[in-house]
Design an enzyme around this catalytic site. Structure first.
Site, short mmCIF file in Angstrom:
data_model
loop_
_atom_site.label_atom_id
_atom_site.label_comp_id
_atom_site.label_asym_id
_atom_site.label_seq_id
_atom_site.Cartn_x
_atom_site.Cartn_y
_atom_site.Cartn_z
N SER A 68 -11.79 107.36 133.90
CA SER A 68 -12.75 106.30 134.27
C SER A 68 -13.48 105.89 133.01
CB SER A 68 -13.76 106.86 135.28
OG SER A 68 -14.87 106.01 135.42
N TYR A 88 -19.55 113.32 139.12
CA TYR A 88 -18.39 112.44 138.87
C TYR A 88 -18.20 112.24 137.36
CZ TYR A 88 -15.37 108.30 139.28
OH TYR A 88 -14.32 107.40 139.20
#
Ligand code: NAD
Length: 269
Positions: A154, A167
Site C-alpha cells: 500500500s 494497518y
C-alpha cells in the site's frame, strides 16, 4: 490479451472481491490458470462468481477456500494446488483487511487480527510458494524465473496513517519482508516485488468514495484526479509476473495516481 503467462499456475489470495478479483481476471486473460482464494464458506459464492466470469471469457480458474493466517490451511492449499496442477508459478499475496481505531482505543484483538492476515498471511503463503519454486526449479518453456511473488502492499508502507496504526505497521512490515526475501532468493532466480496501490475503488475503502463529497475530498490527495480501478493493478500484476520484468526484484511499485508525490506541496506548501 497476449498470452504472456500461458501454462503457468497462479494463486491469488483474497480474490473474491476488489483488487484480488481484478488481478485474478487479468492473470487469467494473460493465459494463467488462476486459483481464486477466499477465506471462509461465506465468501465461496463470490469467489465462484469470479471463476465463472473468467471461464466465460475463455480462461481457466478454480476457487479455493483458505484463511491465509492459518498455517495448516495455507499448507493444505499449496499441497492441493500442486497435486492438481503440478506446481505453482506465481503467487499474488493480496488478502488484507482493516480494523481501524484511534491508537489509545485499539484493542490487542484489532492489532493482532490485522497483523495476522496482512503480514503473517503473506509470510505463510510466500514461504510455501518459495519452497515449491525451489523444489521445481526453472522450466524454460514457461518462464526464465523459477517463480514470481507479488505482495500487495500500500502507499501506507511509506505514508503514516493515524487511526490505522495496525494497518500501516502491517504494510511497512511487508516492505522489509519482501525486500529481505527478494535478496535471499534472487540467486535461485525467484523474483519478489510489491505493488503499492493508492486509492483503488473497492469495498475496503467505500467510506472514502461512497458519496460525492467523500470522493471530492479523496481526490485532493490524488494529483492524477481519478480514483484507481482494480484493472490498473491487474495490468501491472501481469507485467510483474511475466518475463518482461525479468530484471526487477525487490521493488515497491507505486500505482497511486501520484498520491505519494506530497500533493499538499504542489504550490507553496
Ligand atoms: P477487499 O476488501 O475487496 O479485498 C480483500 C480480500 O481479502 C477480500 O476478498 C477478503 O475476503 C480477503 N481476505 C480477508 N481476510 C482473509 C484471510 N484471512 N484469508 C484469505 N483472504 C482474506 O479490498 P481490496 O481493496 O481489494 O484489498 C486488497 C488488498 O489491497 C489488501 O491487501 C489491501 O490492503 C490492499 N490495498 C487496497 C487499497 C485500496 O485502495 N483498495 C489500497 C492499498 C492497498
Amino acid at each position: 490479451m497476449e498470452q504472456k503467462l500461458k501454462g503457468q499456475t497462479a494463486i491469488v489470495t483474497g480474490a473474491s472481491s476488489g483488487i484480488g478479483a481484478g488481478v485474478a481476471k487479468s492473470l487469467a486473460s494473460a493465459g494463467a490458470t488462476v486459483i481464486v482464494n477466499h477465506p471462509v464458506p461465506a465468501t465461496k459464492s463470490a469467489a465462484d462468481a469470479v471463476v465463472d466470469e473468467i471461464v466465460c471469457e475463455g480462461g481457466t480458474a478454480i476457487s479455493c477456500q483458505c484463511d491465509v493466517s492459518k498455517e495448516d490451511e495455507v499448507k493444505k492449499m499449496f499441497a492441493d494446488v500442486v497435486a492438481a496442477h503440478g506446481t505453482v508459478d506465481i503467487l499474488v499475496n493480496n488478502a488484507g483487511l482493516q480494523r481501524d481505531a484511534p491508537f489509545t482505543e485499539m484493542t490487542l484483538e484489532q492489532w493482532n487480527y490485522v497483523l495476522s492476515v496482512n503480514l503473517t498471511g503473506q509470510f505463510l503463503c510466500a514461504r510455501e510458494a518459495i519452497r515449491e519454486f525451489i523444489r521445481r526449479g526453472i522450466v524454460p518453456e514457461r518462464s526464465v524465473a523459477a517463480g514470481k511473488i507479488i505482495c500487495m502492499s500500500s502507499v501506507h508502507e511509506v505514508i503514516p496513517w493515524g487511526g490505522h496504526a495496525n494497518y500501516a505497521a502491517s504494510k511497512g512490515g511487508i516492505m522489509l519482508m519482501m525486500k529481505s526475501i527478494a535478496q535471499e532468493f534472487a540467486p535461485k532466480k525467484i523474483r519478489i516485488n510489491s505493488i503499492c496501490p493508492g486509492a483503488i475503488q473497492t469495498p475496503i475503502n467505500r467510506g472514502a468514495w461512497g458519496t460525492p463529497e467523500e470522493l471530492k475530498s479523496l481526490l485532493t490527495l490524488i494529483p492524477y484526479d481519478r480514483i484507481g480501478q482494480p484493472e490498473d493493478i491487474g495490468k501491472a500484476a501481469v507485467w510483474l509476473a511475466s518475463d518482461e520484468s525479468d530484471y526487477i526484484t525487490g521493488a515497491s511499485i507505486f500505482i497511486d495516481g501520484g498520491m505519494t508525490l506530497y500533493p499538499g506541496f504542489s504550490t507553496n506548501g
